[in-house]
Motif scaffolding. Structure first.
Motif, PDB file in Angstrom:
ATOM      1  N   PRO A 121       0.829  -1.206   0.000  1.00 30.81           N
ATOM      2  CA  PRO A 121       0.000   0.000   0.000  1.00 30.81           C
ATOM      3  C   PRO A 121       0.869   1.264   0.000  1.00 30.81           C
ATOM      4  O   PRO A 121       1.990   1.262   0.514  1.00 30.81           O
ATOM      5  N   LYS A 122       0.351   2.355  -0.562  1.00 27.03           N
ATOM      6  CA  LYS A 122       1.113   3.595  -0.712  1.00 27.03           C
ATOM      7  C   LYS A 122       1.665   4.097   0.614  1.00 27.03           C
ATOM      8  O   LYS A 122       2.815   4.502   0.705  1.00 27.03           O
ATOM      9  N   VAL A 123       0.826   4.085   1.638  1.00 28.55           N
ATOM     10  CA  VAL A 123       1.261   4.611   2.935  1.00 28.55           C
ATOM     11  C   VAL A 123       2.455   3.825   3.480  1.00 28.55           C
ATOM     12  O   VAL A 123       3.393   4.402   4.040  1.00 28.55           O
ATOM     13  N   PHE A 124       2.446   2.504   3.292  1.00 26.11           N
ATOM     14  CA  PHE A 124       3.568   1.672   3.729  1.00 26.11           C
ATOM     15  C   PHE A 124       4.783   1.908   2.837  1.00 26.11           C
ATOM     16  O   PHE A 124       5.919   1.978   3.323  1.00 26.11           O
ATOM     17  N   GLN A 125       4.556   2.040   1.521  1.00 25.24           N
ATOM     18  CA  GLN A 125       5.666   2.253   0.601  1.00 25.24           C
ATOM     19  C   GLN A 125       6.369   3.575   0.898  1.00 25.24           C
ATOM     20  O   GLN A 125       7.598   3.644   0.914  1.00 25.24           O
ATOM     21  N   GLU A 126       5.607   4.614   1.187  1.00 21.40           N
ATOM     22  CA  GLU A 126       6.194   5.906   1.545  1.00 21.40           C
ATOM     23  C   GLU A 126       7.005   5.787   2.831  1.00 21.40           C
ATOM     24  O   GLU A 126       8.085   6.369   2.964  1.00 21.40           O
ATOM     25  N   TYR A 127       6.481   5.032   3.786  1.00 17.49           N
ATOM     26  CA  TYR A 127       7.169   4.813   5.065  1.00 17.49           C
ATOM     27  C   TYR A 127       8.495   4.087   4.835  1.00 17.49           C
ATOM     28  O   TYR A 127       9.529   4.464   5.402  1.00 17.49           O
ATOM     29  N   PHE A 128       8.474   3.059   3.968  1.00 17.27           N
ATOM     30  CA  PHE A 128       9.703   2.301   3.690  1.00 17.27           C
ATOM     31  C   PHE A 128      10.685   3.136   2.879  1.00 17.27           C
ATOM     32  O   PHE A 128      11.898   3.076   3.098  1.00 17.27           O
ATOM     33  N   ASP A 129      10.175   3.943   1.952  1.00 14.78           N
ATOM     34  CA  ASP A 129      11.041   4.796   1.126  1.00 14.78           C
ATOM     35  C   ASP A 129      11.733   5.861   1.971  1.00 14.78           C
ATOM     36  O   ASP A 129      12.797   6.353   1.607  1.00 14.78           O
ATOM     37  N   ALA A 130      11.127   6.210   3.093  1.00 14.96           N
ATOM     38  CA  ALA A 130      11.707   7.219   3.985  1.00 14.96           C
ATOM     39  C   ALA A 130      12.862   6.637   4.799  1.00 14.96           C
ATOM     40  O   ALA A 130      13.441   7.319   5.633  1.00 14.96           O
ATOM     41  N   GLY A 131      13.191   5.383   4.582  1.00 11.73           N
ATOM     42  CA  GLY A 131      14.326   4.764   5.256  1.00 11.73           C
ATOM     43  C   GLY A 131      13.954   3.871   6.417  1.00 11.73           C
ATOM     44  O   GLY A 131      14.832   3.366   7.115  1.00 11.73           O
ATOM     45  N   ASN A 132      12.672   3.678   6.655  1.00 14.92           N
ATOM     46  CA  ASN A 132      12.239   2.808   7.747  1.00 14.92           C
ATOM     47  C   ASN A 132      12.188   1.359   7.279  1.00 14.92           C
ATOM     48  O   ASN A 132      12.029   1.079   6.099  1.00 14.92           O
ATOM     49  N   SER A 133      12.307   0.445   8.216  1.00 13.39           N
ATOM     50  CA  SER A 133      12.316  -0.986   7.864  1.00 13.39           C
ATOM     51  C   SER A 133      10.938  -1.589   8.082  1.00 13.39           C
ATOM     52  O   SER A 133      10.107  -1.045   8.819  1.00 13.39           O
ATOM     53  N   ARG A 134      10.717  -2.711   7.474  1.00 15.83           N
ATOM     54  CA  ARG A 134       9.460  -3.445   7.661  1.00 15.83           C
ATOM     55  C   ARG A 134       9.336  -3.919   9.090  1.00 15.83           C
ATOM     56  O   ARG A 134       8.236  -3.965   9.639  1.00 15.83           O
ATOM     57  N   GLU A 135      10.448  -4.310   9.660  1.00 13.06           N
ATOM     58  CA  GLU A 135      10.429  -4.841  11.040  1.00 13.06           C
ATOM     59  C   GLU A 135       9.913  -3.804  12.025  1.00 13.06           C
ATOM     60  O   GLU A 135       9.340  -4.145  13.063  1.00 13.06           O
ATOM     61  N   SER A 136      10.086  -2.514  11.721  1.00 11.68           N
ATOM     62  CA  SER A 136       9.678  -1.468  12.643  1.00 11.68           C
ATOM     63  C   SER A 136       8.167  -1.332  12.753  1.00 11.68           C
ATOM     64  O   SER A 136       7.658  -0.825  13.746  1.00 11.68           O
ATOM     65  N   CYS A 137       7.451  -1.782  11.748  1.00 13.88           N
ATOM     66  CA  CYS A 137       5.977  -1.698  11.828  1.00 13.88           C
ATOM     67  C   CYS A 137       5.331  -3.074  11.886  1.00 13.88           C
ATOM     68  O   CYS A 137       4.115  -3.193  11.780  1.00 13.88           O
ATOM     69  N   GLU A 138       6.133  -4.091  12.125  1.00 18.26           N
ATOM     70  CA  GLU A 138       5.605  -5.449  12.195  1.00 18.26           C
ATOM     71  C   GLU A 138       4.805  -5.634  13.480  1.00 18.26           C
ATOM     72  O   GLU A 138       5.195  -5.149  14.544  1.00 18.26           O
ATOM     73  N   ILE A 139       3.661  -6.316  13.383  1.00 14.32           N
ATOM     74  CA  ILE A 139       2.834  -6.595  14.547  1.00 14.32           C
ATOM     75  C   ILE A 139       3.440  -7.803  15.244  1.00 14.32           C
ATOM     76  O   ILE A 139       3.595  -8.870  14.634  1.00 14.32           O
ATOM     77  N   SER A 140       3.752  -7.659  16.535  1.00 14.96           N
ATOM     78  CA  SER A 140       4.331  -8.794  17.278  1.00 14.96           C
ATOM     79  C   SER A 140       3.210  -9.622  17.863  1.00 14.96           C
ATOM     80  O   SER A 140       2.241  -9.108  18.397  1.00 14.96           O
ATOM     81  N   ASN A 141       3.335 -10.943  17.742  1.00 14.95           N
ATOM     82  CA  ASN A 141       2.284 -11.846  18.231  1.00 14.95           C
ATOM     83  C   ASN A 141       2.600 -12.254  19.615  1.00 14.95           C
ATOM     84  O   ASN A 141       3.377 -12.747  20.148  1.00 14.95           O
TER      85      ASN A 141
END
Length: 141
Positions: A121-141
């Motif tokens: 999704p665009k909002v996630f892609q913008e977040y990742f393009d800004a230098g953030n990692s996927r792990e930073s927004c991963e939901i922990s179980n």
């Protein structure tokens, strides 16, 4: 070679058929339609009889092959030992349900969820393009 009919020209051209039909009186058109419908039903009956004869001939041919090979119809319905179609696994036959979200992102007080499948999704892609990692927004179980 196929038989040539006087109707061939009208079968191939709807406009020519309409033009020719307009030359006839209404009662003549009705009579022609009745004749053609009776011919059609005769042809359909002949086709059905021909198909039934072919079916019977195929049945007799198969029965002769069975007798010649020493097999029975029950042998044909037995499940194959190998080389047949494999049964689908339980996972393949289960309907797919909704997938739980794997990533969560809060932007301007609005929460966005994403399963991690499909197009980002665009909002996630913008977040990742800004230098953030996927792990930073991963939901922990």
């Amino acid at each position: 070679m196929a038989k040539v009919s006087a109707f061939d020209i009208y079968v191939k051209s709807k406009a020519k058929a309409k033009a020719e039909a307009k030359r006839l009186a209404l009662h003549e058109v009705d009579k022609l339609i009745g004749i053609l419908q009776s011919v059609k039903s005769e042809l359909e009956q002949k086709e059905a009889e021909k198909a039934e004869k072919e079916k019977q001939a195929n049945i007799e041919r198969i029965q002769a092959l069975l007798a010649q090979s020493g097999l029975t119809p029950e042998d044909l319905s037995a499940s194959p030992k190998r080389g047949g179609k494999k049964a689908k696994s339980k996972a393949a036959t289960k309907p797919r349900g909704a997938v739980a979200p794997k990533y969560r992102l809060v932007v301007n007080g609005e929460e966005y969820l994403w399963t991690g499948r499909g197009r980002t999704p665009k909002v996630f892609q913008e977040y990742f393009d800004a230098g953030n990692s996927r792990e930073s927004c991963e939901i922990s179980n």
